[in-house]
Design a protein around this motif. Sequence first.
Motif, PDB file in Angstrom:
ATOM      1  N   LEU A  83      -0.666   5.552  -0.113  1.00 22.48           N
ATOM      2  CA  LEU A  83      -0.808   4.107   0.031  1.00 22.48           C
ATOM      3  C   LEU A  83       0.391   3.395  -0.574  1.00 22.48           C
ATOM      4  O   LEU A  83       0.900   2.414  -0.020  1.00 22.48           O
ATOM      5  CB  LEU A  83      -2.099   3.646  -0.650  1.00 22.48           C
ATOM      6  N   LEU A  84       0.872   3.894  -1.707  1.00 24.57           N
ATOM      7  CA  LEU A  84       2.033   3.295  -2.361  1.00 24.57           C
ATOM      8  C   LEU A  84       3.264   3.397  -1.475  1.00 24.57           C
ATOM      9  O   LEU A  84       4.026   2.430  -1.338  1.00 24.57           O
ATOM     10  CB  LEU A  84       2.277   3.984  -3.708  1.00 24.57           C
ATOM     11  N   TYR A  85       3.471   4.551  -0.859  1.00 26.96           N
ATOM     12  CA  TYR A  85       4.647   4.720  -0.006  1.00 26.96           C
ATOM     13  C   TYR A  85       4.607   3.776   1.190  1.00 26.96           C
ATOM     14  O   TYR A  85       5.637   3.219   1.601  1.00 26.96           O
ATOM     15  CB  TYR A  85       4.761   6.168   0.463  1.00 26.96           C
ATOM     16  N   GLU A  86       3.417   3.571   1.743  1.00 27.62           N
ATOM     17  CA  GLU A  86       3.293   2.651   2.876  1.00 27.62           C
ATOM     18  C   GLU A  86       3.703   1.232   2.467  1.00 27.62           C
ATOM     19  O   GLU A  86       4.316   0.503   3.250  1.00 27.62           O
ATOM     20  CB  GLU A  86       1.855   2.659   3.400  1.00 27.62           C
ATOM     21  N   LYS A  87       3.358   0.823   1.242  1.00 31.34           N
ATOM     22  CA  LYS A  87       3.757  -0.494   0.752  1.00 31.34           C
ATOM     23  C   LYS A  87       5.266  -0.557   0.538  1.00 31.34           C
ATOM     24  O   LYS A  87       5.915  -1.556   0.876  1.00 31.34           O
ATOM     25  CB  LYS A  87       3.029  -0.816  -0.555  1.00 31.34           C
ATOM     26  N   ILE A  88       5.825   0.503  -0.028  1.00 33.84           N
ATOM     27  CA  ILE A  88       7.255   0.524  -0.330  1.00 33.84           C
ATOM     28  C   ILE A  88       8.075   0.465   0.948  1.00 33.84           C
ATOM     29  O   ILE A  88       9.108  -0.213   1.005  1.00 33.84           O
ATOM     30  CB  ILE A  88       7.594   1.788  -1.157  1.00 33.84           C
ATOM     31  N   LYS A  89       7.632   1.147   1.993  1.00 33.56           N
ATOM     32  CA  LYS A  89       8.375   1.165   3.256  1.00 33.56           C
ATOM     33  C   LYS A  89       8.517  -0.230   3.858  1.00 33.56           C
ATOM     34  O   LYS A  89       9.413  -0.481   4.654  1.00 33.56           O
ATOM     35  CB  LYS A  89       7.684   2.079   4.270  1.00 33.56           C
ATOM     36  N   LYS A  90       7.610  -1.124   3.496  1.00 34.20           N
ATOM     37  CA  LYS A  90       7.642  -2.477   4.051  1.00 34.20           C
ATOM     38  C   LYS A  90       8.396  -3.467   3.167  1.00 34.20           C
ATOM     39  O   LYS A  90       8.525  -4.643   3.509  1.00 34.20           O
ATOM     40  CB  LYS A  90       6.216  -2.978   4.254  1.00 34.20           C
ATOM     41  N   SER A  91       8.879  -3.006   2.014  1.00 34.00           N
ATOM     42  CA  SER A  91       9.486  -3.908   1.040  1.00 34.00           C
ATOM     43  C   SER A  91      11.002  -3.984   1.182  1.00 34.00           C
ATOM     44  O   SER A  91      11.678  -2.968   1.362  1.00 34.00           O
ATOM     45  CB  SER A  91       9.132  -3.464  -0.382  1.00 34.00           C
ATOM     46  N   LYS A  92      11.523  -5.203   1.072  1.00 32.69           N
ATOM     47  CA  LYS A  92      12.965  -5.415   1.092  1.00 32.69           C
ATOM     48  C   LYS A  92      13.552  -5.397  -0.318  1.00 32.69           C
ATOM     49  O   LYS A  92      14.759  -5.577  -0.486  1.00 32.69           O
ATOM     50  CB  LYS A  92      13.285  -6.747   1.771  1.00 32.69           C
ATOM     51  N   LYS A  93      12.711  -5.196  -1.307  1.00 33.99           N
ATOM     52  CA  LYS A  93      13.189  -5.111  -2.688  1.00 33.99           C
ATOM     53  C   LYS A  93      13.787  -3.739  -2.959  1.00 33.99           C
ATOM     54  O   LYS A  93      13.481  -2.760  -2.277  1.00 33.99           O
ATOM     55  CB  LYS A  93      12.052  -5.374  -3.668  1.00 33.99           C
ATOM     56  N   SER A  94      14.606  -3.665  -3.991  1.00 31.36           N
ATOM     57  CA  SER A  94      15.176  -2.373  -4.385  1.00 31.36           C
ATOM     58  C   SER A  94      14.126  -1.543  -5.094  1.00 31.36           C
ATOM     59  O   SER A  94      13.161  -2.076  -5.655  1.00 31.36           O
ATOM     60  CB  SER A  94      16.380  -2.588  -5.308  1.00 31.36           C
ATOM     61  N   ILE A  95      14.321  -0.231  -5.088  1.00 35.07           N
ATOM     62  CA  ILE A  95      13.363   0.647  -5.750  1.00 35.07           C
ATOM     63  C   ILE A  95      13.373   0.398  -7.254  1.00 35.07           C
ATOM     64  O   ILE A  95      12.356   0.571  -7.930  1.00 35.07           O
ATOM     65  CB  ILE A  95      13.656   2.139  -5.434  1.00 35.07           C
ATOM     66  N   GLY A  96      14.504  -0.059  -7.790  1.00 37.03           N
ATOM     67  CA  GLY A  96      14.559  -0.410  -9.203  1.00 37.03           C
ATOM     68  C   GLY A  96      13.622  -1.553  -9.537  1.00 37.03           C
ATOM     69  O   GLY A  96      12.998  -1.570 -10.600  1.00 37.03           O
TER      70      GLY A  96
ATOM     71  N   PHE B 123       2.964  -2.257  -7.602  1.00 41.98           N
ATOM     72  CA  PHE B 123       3.400  -1.048  -6.899  1.00 41.98           C
ATOM     73  C   PHE B 123       3.183   0.161  -7.809  1.00 41.98           C
ATOM     74  O   PHE B 123       2.258   0.926  -7.624  1.00 41.98           O
ATOM     75  CB  PHE B 123       4.873  -1.165  -6.480  1.00 41.98           C
ATOM     76  N   PHE B 124       4.069   0.330  -8.792  1.00 41.66           N
ATOM     77  CA  PHE B 124       3.926   1.401  -9.794  1.00 41.66           C
ATOM     78  C   PHE B 124       3.257   0.789 -11.022  1.00 41.66           C
ATOM     79  O   PHE B 124       3.810  -0.125 -11.637  1.00 41.66           O
ATOM     80  CB  PHE B 124       5.284   1.968 -10.177  1.00 41.66           C
TER      81      PHE B 124
END
Length: 468
Positions: free
Chosen positions: A155-168, A176-177
């Motif tokens: 579920l977390l990865y699905e949210k991250i894939k849609k985000s324009k923010k940096s992983i930092g 998210f985390f």
Amino acid sequence: MVEGHSVHRIASRFRSQLVGRKFAATSPNARFTEGATAIDRRTLSRVEAVGKNLFAFFRHDGDNAVEEEEEIVLHVHFGMSGAWAVFHTLLEEEPEVKPTTRLRLEEISPAATDGAKYVTHLSAMTVQHGDLSLYAAKKESLGEDPLRSDANPNLLYEKIKKSKKSIGQLVMDQSFFCGPGNIYRAEILYVAGIYPTTLGMELDRNSFDKIWNASVKLLRRGYDTGSILTVDADLDPEVAARGERRYIYNKSTCARCGGRVSSWDMGGRTCYACEGGSCQPKVTTIKSAPAPVEKTIGTTVSDGMKPSTKHQPKNQHVPFISHCAPITLQQRLEQGGADQLTISEIREVMEQIIQSSNSNDITIPPKGARKSAHVAALNRLLSTKGKLITMRETTSYKPLPPPLISAEDAAREKAISGENRAVEHVAELSSGQAIKAISATPLPSVAARRKRSINPRMDSAGKRGSVA
């Protein structure tokens, strides 16, 4: 900041010492008077940690069963320097409360015949109370906690894939985390080998898995040891031999490669990265985050290293059950099928499917059946259902076992290592308890325990096992 591993340690301590006991509650600094009145003379029934948030549940005692709705929920966020200290009057004298003490709990009718009882002092940035809807709403707003057994990395990865923010930014975003703070942000991305400015929408699944697995590994190590210790003695024996605790956080050069460590502001906090080229290589993507305005910590050195070449594997890797590189149950099930699960995991998944579907026509193989029979049964069941169930559906919340090292030994270890309390303090202890622990003669076993705990062999659920 009191990070997720410390909050889980407090929850574990409360479960072992305080759950099941009734308390009188007061607010010494009058900043939590209404909440103290609400939980006064109630029994602490359970405690949960979700990232940096602690939830304590209080119920009425009585002859009749207590309805769940009657529980009062206490929500605590410790902020930068909060603590919830426990005192046992037989072992130590309760200190005076401080101007920051928002809640004092005193045990009522203790079981001890000598009158000894537990007392706690809480100081924190946020303390609020309510019914179970408070817990539900707050938990719903939070992301995935690497220390919880019910975390859902898919579920977390699905949210991250849609985000324009940096992983930092996303690693620090508690929606998210849930649990990592700034120190963990730097070290998790370093261990995963991911540059902080990589956009979430450009992060592939393999890179995400490295980040998630590093989060699980490092926060669990922090939970067990009571300190943020990220250097792995197995992977980097020379670095560990120098007594390094972390790789790049607040450093001018990388503890592993000697390359320059750069730092810049990211969302109001200092972000770090190794610029040596091999530890956290910059990857060119379709889109890129704005180039950071670097600030260098101390004196830098020329690393003279070339960026590493990225090699694509010829064949897709089929994951094996590893205890040193944790892969979640859901990941193994999706990538390798039922054969990648243990028999107990297969049975757990099948039981959850039966419960969720209210089906009585599903037969689980006998416990003594071979693994091949269990694999075949689960595969048939999944093909019938037509889809995999999510990790949250297959795994219920199970509290962590007690940490390996006590709060007192953790405080002592920090002092011996020269760790500044402003960087990381022990939130389970009052300042007086920490000073007392530090002044005590170090136990001979502390160093040995730290050495063992620096490389815990455990899977994503926190279970220990052999090296794969």
